[in-house]
Write an enzyme that holds these catalytic residues in place. Structure first.
Site, PDB file in Angstrom:
ATOM      1  N   ASP A   1       0.978  -1.239   0.107  1.00  0.00           N
ATOM      2  CA  ASP A   1       0.015  -0.043   0.031  1.00  0.00           C
ATOM      3  C   ASP A   1       1.121   1.101  -0.314  1.00  0.00           C
ATOM      4  O   ASP A   1       1.893   1.506   0.758  1.00  0.00           O
ATOM      5  CB  ASP A   1      -0.909  -0.080   1.246  1.00  0.00           C
ATOM      6  CG  ASP A   1      -1.999   1.260   1.189  1.00  0.00           C
ATOM      7  OD1 ASP A   1      -2.561   1.223   0.387  1.00  0.00           O
ATOM      8  OD2 ASP A   1      -1.574   1.985   2.184  1.00  0.00           O
TER       9      ASP A   1
ATOM     10  N   GLU B   1       1.129  -0.556  -4.975  1.00  0.00           N
ATOM     11  CA  GLU B   1       0.034   0.121  -5.086  1.00  0.00           C
ATOM     12  C   GLU B   1       0.655   1.619  -5.430  1.00  0.00           C
ATOM     13  O   GLU B   1       0.948   2.228  -4.361  1.00  0.00           O
ATOM     14  CB  GLU B   1      -0.937   0.259  -3.848  1.00  0.00           C
ATOM     15  CG  GLU B   1      -2.228   0.894  -4.089  1.00  0.00           C
ATOM     16  CD  GLU B   1      -2.387   2.295  -3.548  1.00  0.00           C
ATOM     17  OE1 GLU B   1      -3.151   3.174  -3.993  1.00  0.00           O
ATOM     18  OE2 GLU B   1      -1.617   2.572  -2.606  1.00  0.00           O
TER      19      GLU B   1
HETATM   20  C1  GLC Z   1      -3.854   3.640  -0.453  1.00  0.00           C
HETATM   21  C2  GLC Z   1      -5.580   2.850  -0.186  1.00  0.00           C
HETATM   22  C3  GLC Z   1      -6.139   4.096   0.217  1.00  0.00           C
HETATM   23  C4  GLC Z   1      -5.832   4.652   1.389  1.00  0.00           C
HETATM   24  C5  GLC Z   1      -4.359   4.986   1.526  1.00  0.00           C
HETATM   25  C6  GLC Z   1      -3.704   5.220   2.717  1.00  0.00           C
HETATM   26  O1  GLC Z   1      -3.798   4.510  -1.355  1.00  0.00           O
HETATM   27  O2  GLC Z   1      -5.742   2.389  -1.439  1.00  0.00           O
HETATM   28  O3  GLC Z   1      -7.694   3.616   0.363  1.00  0.00           O
HETATM   29  O4  GLC Z   1      -6.535   5.627   1.922  1.00  0.00           O
HETATM   30  O5  GLC Z   1      -3.429   3.804   0.964  1.00  0.00           O
HETATM   31  O6  GLC Z   1      -3.587   3.862   3.357  1.00  0.00           O
END
Ligand code: GLC
Length: 649
Positions: free
Chosen positions: A285, A327
């Protein structure tokens, strides 16, 4: 690691220890992997920590950690590792389709998910991404992205034993499990944060704490705000100590200090433990945010890549069947490095989100013009062969309008105006718009704004059903099917976002839960509607149409090996700006030509496109029309229709 003469002894000792711990066969495999990833590991960690630690000693500790993780890895997972080491393209196959959901919203809890596997199998799912599973803080927790305990499953979802049982059940059905690892930050309730707050020096070094505003102010001169309305600024004042802590996201999510090697080691341990419970694909993430540098936007820094490369090398070493997925929802020029494409190939993440394709699909849908998409997608570097995109239309986050200035100008669009148009279109503010989304994260300073809403609501299904006009409903269903047809065929593992297979519209009750009330991303996180799912086999109903469409795409993809993730994708720009064309080629099989219409009217495509795709005897694979349709030697594409065609030989 390339051992120098002085370290020969250490290497021999390590080899003996490895063989003792893992036995001769697995020991030999571990040592071979170490030889393969060693240079990458040392290079990456030297670049990041070379001036902070003795890298050789640090690497030796990490290799010990990897060995311990390999030793404690349960046998069934080692069997999977072995299979995947032999079949390294296991995740690239044409039959692999992903499904993304919140365990609780989909099926109550982890056990419930296990009971719904037949439903997933109907959709041809071979990869299941469950949103954050680990114990998050009580109260607001950003949908689970504020983790208070990495060693426990959120009690609302079950236990670690439930997670292991679910993973084992999925593996028995040939389904890989993907889950989130939140590594940029912890909840402020996490024991590390508690200890930092209590003044424990080792843990104060885990976070970015500042005694006054001087540094935060200096950083904020160039730092964009992720949630300008919900959580303005990137630092939070701690009344307990009078200090400021770095909080990129919400005030309860404390960024970790990755420049501290002990943070790297601790999170590596978390990753190993998590994967040893049965997670096959670890979604990293907020990967771009790991490294902070004054005077920059503190995203995509070279060190962030090095950290990922280090994590990847060690994961390969300990558990070679586990994949890392970045991500990284960043601008187009920053994307492909997360798959390892740097000045040279440096193995990094195995998977990354194709955010650019997603944005371009929505842009083409709004403008009914694919020229921007063709330009942007043609210009970028391809994903390295051993890695893969994950392609998607919608996810749990908002859509950020990542249109590069350069791409917009190249096709005669003003980038700012185009981004503003897209947001307005999908918020239903533009005349003639069918979108029923909502603005998210408006930044008054820059006027940047993102978009929330389910795929069905953005593509016009909500509006059409309310209007009750069958042709409109048909148009919206076609748009959704064609968008997903591109997602399933463009290259990468396609991800189906929960509910899209039933055309689920926005959750009108999203704000009823006070914990969600300030975050309209919950608009597109509706609970699964199992009553609607009951109608999935009735093709006279919207749910039946969408379900058959998604199932049909998965089945057709499975029959066309050229649609596997690692086939090459070549765009075929067409004279008609309403039609997107591309060909997928793989040395072992016939090419597949894909055409997708972004037009309210039927399109006629010159047959020469088949020659350009290398197709001599066209054979229908899958389409809106259910077969090849010709008019005077030219291909006919229905309004908002798509066509996949291959060669008979
Ligand atoms: C990523 C997740 C998102 C979250 C962020 C902080 O972007 O997809 O939903 O708010 O990380 O953890």
């Amino acid at each position: 690691m390339r051992p120098g003469p002085s370290s020969n002894l250490a290497v021999e000792k390590l080899a003996t220890r490895v063989r003792d711990a893992l036995g001769p066969l697995e020991g030999a495999a571990f040592l071979t992997r170490l030889a393969v990833v060693g240079d990458d590991l040392v290079e990456a960690l030297t670049a990041v920590y070379g001036d902070r630690v003795d890298v050789s000693a640090f690497v030796a500790d990490l290799v010990d950690d990897a060995l311990a993780a390999a030793v404690s890895r349960p046998l069934p997972l080692r069997v999977l590792d072995r299979r995947r080491e032999v079949d390294q393209q296991w995740f690239q196959r044409e039959h692999l389709v992903g499904y993304v959901c919140y365990a609780d919203r989909f099926a109550g809890d982890l056990r419930g998910v296990g009971e719904r596997v037949d439903y997933l199998a109907e959709l041809g799912i071979g990869y299941l991404h469950l949103m954050p599973l680990l114990r998050s803080r009580d109260g607001e927790n950003d949908g689970g992205y504020a983790v208070a305990d990495y060693d426990a499953v959120d009690p609302r979802l079950g236990t670690m034993a439930d997670l292991e049982a679910l993973a084992a059940g999925l593996h028995d059905r040939g389904i890989a499990l993907c889950a989130d690892l939140v590594l940029n930050h912890t909840a402020r309730e996490h024991p590390w944060a508690r200890k930092a707050l209590a003044g424990h020096p080792a843990y104060e070094d885990f976070y970015l704490l500042f005694s006054d505003r001087a540094e935060p102010d200096a950083f904020e001169r160039t730092l964009p705000e992720v949630f300008p309305d919900m959580a303005p600024g990137s630092f939070t004042f701690l009344p307990e100590t009078g200090a400021w802590v770095w909080t990129t996201f919400r005030e309860f999510q404390w960024d970790l200090r990755w420049s501290n090697p002990q943070v790297f080691r601790a999170m590596l341990g978390v990753l190993f433990t998590f994967a040893n419970h049965g997670v096959d694909v670890v979604r990293l993430d907020a990967a771009p945010f790991l490294w902070k540098r004054l005077g920059t936007d503190c995203q995509n820094q070279p060190e962030a890549h090095r950290l990922l490369q280090g994590l990847r090398a060690l994961t390969r070493l300990a558990m070679p069947g586990v994949l890392l997925k970045a991500e990284a929802i960043v601008g187009p020029d920053h994307l492909v490095p997360y798959l390892g494409a740097h000045d040279r190939y440096r193995p990094e993440c195995d998977l990354a989100y194709d955010n650019q394709l997603m944005v371009m699909l929505w842009s083409s849908l709004a403008t009914r013009d694919v020229r921007l998409a063709v330009h942007a997608l043609e210009r970028r570097r391809p994903a390295p062969l051993s890695s893969s995109w994950v392609t998607y239309l919608r996810g749990h986050d908002d859509i950020g309008w990542a249109v590069a200035d350069e791409d917009a100008w190249a096709v005669g669009l003003d980038p700012r105006a185009h981004r503003a148009f897209l947001a307005a279109f999908y918020a239903g503010k533009h005349p003639g718009s069918f979108g029923r989304g909502a603005d998210f994260g408006l930044n008054p300073a820059t006027t940047d704004v993102r978009t929330s809403g389910t795929a069905a609501s953005l593509a016009g299904l909500e509006e059409a059903l309310e209007a009750g006009v069958p042709e409109q409903v048909e148009g919206a269903l076609r748009r959704l099917e064609t968008l997903y047809a591109v997602v399933y065929s463009f290259g990468g593992i396609p991800l189906l976002y929960m509910g899209d297979e039933l055309g689920l519209r926005n959750d009108t009750a999203w704000a009823d839960d006070p914990q969600h009330a300030d975050d309209n991303r919950w608009l597109h996180r509706p609970p699964m509607d199992w009553d609607a799912a009951e109608r999935r086999h009735d093709e006279k109903q919207v749910e039946g149409r969408m379900f058959a469409a998604l199932r049909g795409l998965a089945q057709a993809r499975g029959r066309a090996p050229a649609l596997r993730s690692d086939s090459a994708t070549r765009l075929l720009p067409l004279p008609d700006p309403h039609v997107l064309g591309y060909v997928r080629t793989h040395p072992r099989t016939a090419p597949v030509l894909a055409l997708a219409s972004f037009s309210d009217d039927e399109r006629i495509v010159d047959g020469s496109v088949l020659d350009r795709a290398g197709i001599r005897t066209p054979e229908h694979v899958h389409s809106t029309a259910g077969g090849l349709q010709w008019s005077d030697g030219r291909l006919v594409l229905p309004a908002w229709g798509f066509l996949w065609v291959t060669d008979t030989h």
